[in-house]
Design a protein around this motif. Structure first.
Motif, PDB file in Angstrom:
ATOM      1  N   GLY A  30       0.811  -1.206   0.000  1.00  0.00           N
ATOM      2  CA  GLY A  30       0.000   0.000   0.000  1.00  0.00           C
ATOM      3  C   GLY A  30       0.846   1.257   0.000  1.00  0.00           C
ATOM      4  O   GLY A  30       2.075   1.216   0.135  1.00  0.00           O
ATOM      5  N   GLN A  31       0.168   2.405  -0.109  1.00  0.00           N
ATOM      6  CA  GLN A  31       0.865   3.685  -0.149  1.00  0.00           C
ATOM      7  C   GLN A  31       1.581   3.992   1.166  1.00  0.00           C
ATOM      8  O   GLN A  31       2.638   4.624   1.178  1.00  0.00           O
ATOM      9  CB  GLN A  31      -0.118   4.806  -0.506  1.00  0.00           C
ATOM     10  N   ASP A  32       1.041   3.525   2.289  1.00  0.00           N
ATOM     11  CA  ASP A  32       1.710   3.736   3.583  1.00  0.00           C
ATOM     12  C   ASP A  32       3.076   3.062   3.587  1.00  0.00           C
ATOM     13  O   ASP A  32       4.067   3.631   4.064  1.00  0.00           O
ATOM     14  CB  ASP A  32       0.855   3.180   4.723  1.00  0.00           C
ATOM     15  N   CYS A  33       3.119   1.854   3.048  1.00  0.00           N
ATOM     16  CA  CYS A  33       4.384   1.118   2.943  1.00  0.00           C
ATOM     17  C   CYS A  33       5.357   1.865   2.033  1.00  0.00           C
ATOM     18  O   CYS A  33       6.546   1.996   2.334  1.00  0.00           O
ATOM     19  CB  CYS A  33       4.113  -0.281   2.419  1.00  0.00           C
ATOM     20  N   ALA A  34       4.837   2.372   0.910  1.00  0.00           N
ATOM     21  CA  ALA A  34       5.685   3.097  -0.037  1.00  0.00           C
ATOM     22  C   ALA A  34       6.236   4.375   0.594  1.00  0.00           C
ATOM     23  O   ALA A  34       7.421   4.700   0.448  1.00  0.00           O
ATOM     24  CB  ALA A  34       4.889   3.430  -1.292  1.00  0.00           C
ATOM     25  N   LYS A  35       5.365   5.111   1.292  1.00  0.00           N
ATOM     26  CA  LYS A  35       5.810   6.358   1.930  1.00  0.00           C
ATOM     27  C   LYS A  35       6.865   6.075   2.991  1.00  0.00           C
ATOM     28  O   LYS A  35       7.845   6.820   3.125  1.00  0.00           O
ATOM     29  CB  LYS A  35       4.619   7.087   2.547  1.00  0.00           C
ATOM     30  N   ALA A  36       6.694   4.981   3.743  1.00  0.00           N
ATOM     31  CA  ALA A  36       7.684   4.618   4.759  1.00  0.00           C
ATOM     32  C   ALA A  36       9.035   4.313   4.114  1.00  0.00           C
ATOM     33  O   ALA A  36      10.089   4.661   4.663  1.00  0.00           O
ATOM     34  CB  ALA A  36       7.188   3.414   5.552  1.00  0.00           C
ATOM     35  N   THR A  37       9.006   3.684   2.922  1.00  0.00           N
ATOM     36  CA  THR A  37      10.243   3.387   2.193  1.00  0.00           C
ATOM     37  C   THR A  37      10.970   4.670   1.820  1.00  0.00           C
ATOM     38  O   THR A  37      12.185   4.799   2.004  1.00  0.00           O
ATOM     39  CB  THR A  37       9.928   2.567   0.923  1.00  0.00           C
ATOM     40  N   VAL A  38      10.201   5.635   1.307  1.00  0.00           N
ATOM     41  CA  VAL A  38      10.800   6.905   0.896  1.00  0.00           C
ATOM     42  C   VAL A  38      11.307   7.683   2.112  1.00  0.00           C
ATOM     43  O   VAL A  38      12.409   8.249   2.101  1.00  0.00           O
ATOM     44  CB  VAL A  38       9.785   7.742   0.090  1.00  0.00           C
ATOM     45  N   ASP A  39      10.504   7.693   3.177  1.00  0.00           N
ATOM     46  CA  ASP A  39      10.905   8.424   4.393  1.00  0.00           C
ATOM     47  C   ASP A  39      12.169   7.848   5.010  1.00  0.00           C
ATOM     48  O   ASP A  39      12.947   8.566   5.653  1.00  0.00           O
ATOM     49  CB  ASP A  39       9.774   8.394   5.419  1.00  0.00           C
ATOM     50  N   ALA A  40      12.379   6.533   4.826  1.00  0.00           N
ATOM     51  CA  ALA A  40      13.554   5.879   5.418  1.00  0.00           C
ATOM     52  C   ALA A  40      14.821   6.099   4.601  1.00  0.00           C
ATOM     53  O   ALA A  40      15.922   5.826   5.084  1.00  0.00           O
ATOM     54  CB  ALA A  40      13.292   4.382   5.559  1.00  0.00           C
ATOM     55  N   ALA A  41      14.657   6.588   3.375  1.00  0.00           N
ATOM     56  CA  ALA A  41      15.831   6.820   2.524  1.00  0.00           C
ATOM     57  C   ALA A  41      16.621   8.026   3.031  1.00  0.00           C
ATOM     58  O   ALA A  41      16.045   8.948   3.629  1.00  0.00           O
ATOM     59  CB  ALA A  41      15.386   7.053   1.090  1.00  0.00           C
ATOM     60  N   PRO A  42      17.932   8.037   2.809  1.00  0.00           N
ATOM     61  CA  PRO A  42      18.724   9.200   3.229  1.00  0.00           C
ATOM     62  C   PRO A  42      18.203  10.462   2.555  1.00  0.00           C
ATOM     63  O   PRO A  42      17.754  10.411   1.402  1.00  0.00           O
ATOM     64  CB  PRO A  42      20.144   8.868   2.740  1.00  0.00           C
ATOM     65  N   PRO A  43      18.239  11.605   3.259  1.00  0.00           N
ATOM     66  CA  PRO A  43      17.746  12.842   2.644  1.00  0.00           C
ATOM     67  C   PRO A  43      18.586  13.241   1.442  1.00  0.00           C
ATOM     68  O   PRO A  43      19.789  12.960   1.383  1.00  0.00           O
ATOM     69  CB  PRO A  43      17.880  13.885   3.764  1.00  0.00           C
ATOM     70  N   CYS A  44      17.917  13.849   0.465  1.00  0.00           N
ATOM     71  CA  CYS A  44      18.611  14.280  -0.747  1.00  0.00           C
ATOM     72  C   CYS A  44      19.477  15.494  -0.414  1.00  0.00           C
ATOM     73  O   CYS A  44      19.000  16.470   0.169  1.00  0.00           O
ATOM     74  CB  CYS A  44      17.582  14.646  -1.821  1.00  0.00           C
ATOM     75  N   LYS A  45      20.724  15.440  -0.780  1.00  0.00           N
ATOM     76  CA  LYS A  45      21.640  16.557  -0.554  1.00  0.00           C
ATOM     77  C   LYS A  45      21.981  17.204  -1.882  1.00  0.00           C
ATOM     78  O   LYS A  45      21.618  16.725  -2.944  1.00  0.00           O
ATOM     79  CB  LYS A  45      22.908  16.057   0.150  1.00  0.00           C
ATOM     80  N   ALA A  46      22.715  18.307  -1.802  1.00  0.00           N
ATOM     81  CA  ALA A  46      23.156  18.978  -3.027  1.00  0.00           C
ATOM     82  C   ALA A  46      24.023  18.028  -3.845  1.00  0.00           C
ATOM     83  O   ALA A  46      24.779  17.225  -3.295  1.00  0.00           O
ATOM     84  CB  ALA A  46      23.934  20.250  -2.676  1.00  0.00           C
ATOM     85  N   ALA A  47      23.882  18.110  -5.162  1.00  0.00           N
ATOM     86  CA  ALA A  47      24.647  17.221  -6.039  1.00  0.00           C
ATOM     87  C   ALA A  47      26.141  17.494  -5.914  1.00  0.00           C
ATOM     88  O   ALA A  47      26.564  18.648  -5.736  1.00  0.00           O
ATOM     89  CB  ALA A  47      24.204  17.413  -7.487  1.00  0.00           C
ATOM     90  N   ASN A  48      26.922  16.438  -5.996  1.00  0.00           N
ATOM     91  CA  ASN A  48      28.370  16.611  -6.053  1.00  0.00           C
ATOM     92  C   ASN A  48      28.738  17.317  -7.357  1.00  0.00           C
ATOM     93  O   ASN A  48      28.074  17.107  -8.380  1.00  0.00           O
ATOM     94  CB  ASN A  48      29.083  15.255  -6.025  1.00  0.00           C
ATOM     95  N   PRO A  49      29.788  18.148  -7.351  1.00  0.00           N
ATOM     96  CA  PRO A  49      30.232  18.720  -8.626  1.00  0.00           C
ATOM     97  C   PRO A  49      30.711  17.620  -9.561  1.00  0.00           C
ATOM     98  O   PRO A  49      31.250  16.604  -9.115  1.00  0.00           O
ATOM     99  CB  PRO A  49      31.394  19.650  -8.219  1.00  0.00           C
ATOM    100  N   ILE A  50      30.486  17.798 -10.851  1.00  0.00           N
ATOM    101  CA  ILE A  50      30.934  16.802 -11.823  1.00  0.00           C
ATOM    102  C   ILE A  50      32.454  16.883 -11.943  1.00  0.00           C
ATOM    103  O   ILE A  50      33.009  17.971 -12.177  1.00  0.00           O
ATOM    104  CB  ILE A  50      30.264  17.040 -13.186  1.00  0.00           C
TER     105      ILE A  50
END
Length: 271
Positions: free
Chosen positions: A238-258
């Protein structure tokens, strides 16, 4: 992570339908790598919800090299959802097993697409890359919204309308790993492209393999089959499971320079 039109999290591998219009053989394509870019982005098949991530090799973010005269990827590159090149299935055409990924697409239209964009494509043909002993089909297709899409109906139209593009495609796939110290890639059929009918049959075959995977009739090994829309799949959540998966992922940070070496051009004699 991918979201649907209502903002709900989905898997771009399992939840986006293979067909945009089955009657016309128009397929959905998930864009992983926009044309002219180098970052090796791909659907993370082994992670829950299969986000698009940059591949990592030997602890480093992976970029494809520029092998003269090519700059990055020379098409919009991505995958057709709900397909799987089964590593346990020996392809009758190539004699090699699948590469364990969704089937790859090279989209040849004029627009440079965005990463994560889902576009509708008309299939034109296919190239059979043999990558380190595995079958790795490369589908040639064009965005149905391209201004010239109506002029493209089979692989010979590409040869006629974009002279040199198919030859450049073979050259790109043959040589792109050489700067990493690997040998040139090989092809089935001596590097000849197969036509639209052949390509559509290949896609349909990989869709059947995906259906067995998502129904747990085939052992997918490390492939993560979590999905939200395939109701008869034992992996459906379900969507609750999906949201928990996303919430558990590391937060998105600024991209590394190429790194500056990504812009380097490699030159070498063709074998």
């Amino acid at each position: 992570f991918a979201e649907d039109a209502a903002g709900r999290y989905i898997s771009p591998f399992h939840d986006i339908p293979i067909y945009a219009d089955a009657g016309k053989n128009v397929f959905n394509m998930v864009v992983e790598v926009p044309r002219w870019t180098n970052a090796k982005m791909e659907i993370a098949t082994k992670e829950p919800l299969n986000p698009i991530k940059q591949d990592v090799k030997k602890g480093k973010l992976r970029y494809v090299a520029n092998v003269f005269p090519h700059k990055g990827y020379i098409w919009n590159y991505g995958a057709i959802p709900q397909t799987w090149e089964d590593p346990g299935h020996k392809d009758e055409n190539t004699g090699c097993c699948g590469d364990n990924d969704p089937i790859d697409v090279c989209e040849i239209g004029s627009k440079v697409c965005s990463r994560g964009e889902v576009i509708r494509v008309k299939v034109l043909g296919t190239l059979a890359l043999i990558d380190e002993g595995e079958t790795d089909w490369k589908i040639i297709a064009i965005n149905v919204e391209d201004p010239e899409a109506d002029s493209y109906n089979d692989i010979n139209d590409v040869r006629r309308m974009k002279p040199g593009y198919l030859e450049a495609t073979v050259d790109w796939f043959r040589r792109y790993k050489v700067p990493d110290g690997k040998p040139e890639n090989q092809f089935a059929f001596n590097g000849e492209f197969k036509d639209k009918a052949f390509a559509v049959n290949v896609i349909r075959g990989t869709h059947e393999h995906w259906k067995a995977l998502i129904a747990k009739k085939t052992d997918g090994g490390e492939i993560n089959c979590t999905n939200l829309t395939v109701s008869d799949s034992p992996f459906c959540c379900g969507q609750d499971c999906a949201k928990a998966t996303v919430d558990a992922a590391p937060p998105c940070k600024a991209a590394n320079p190429i790194p500056p070496e990504v812009d380097k051009w490699f030159y070498y004699e063709k074998n």
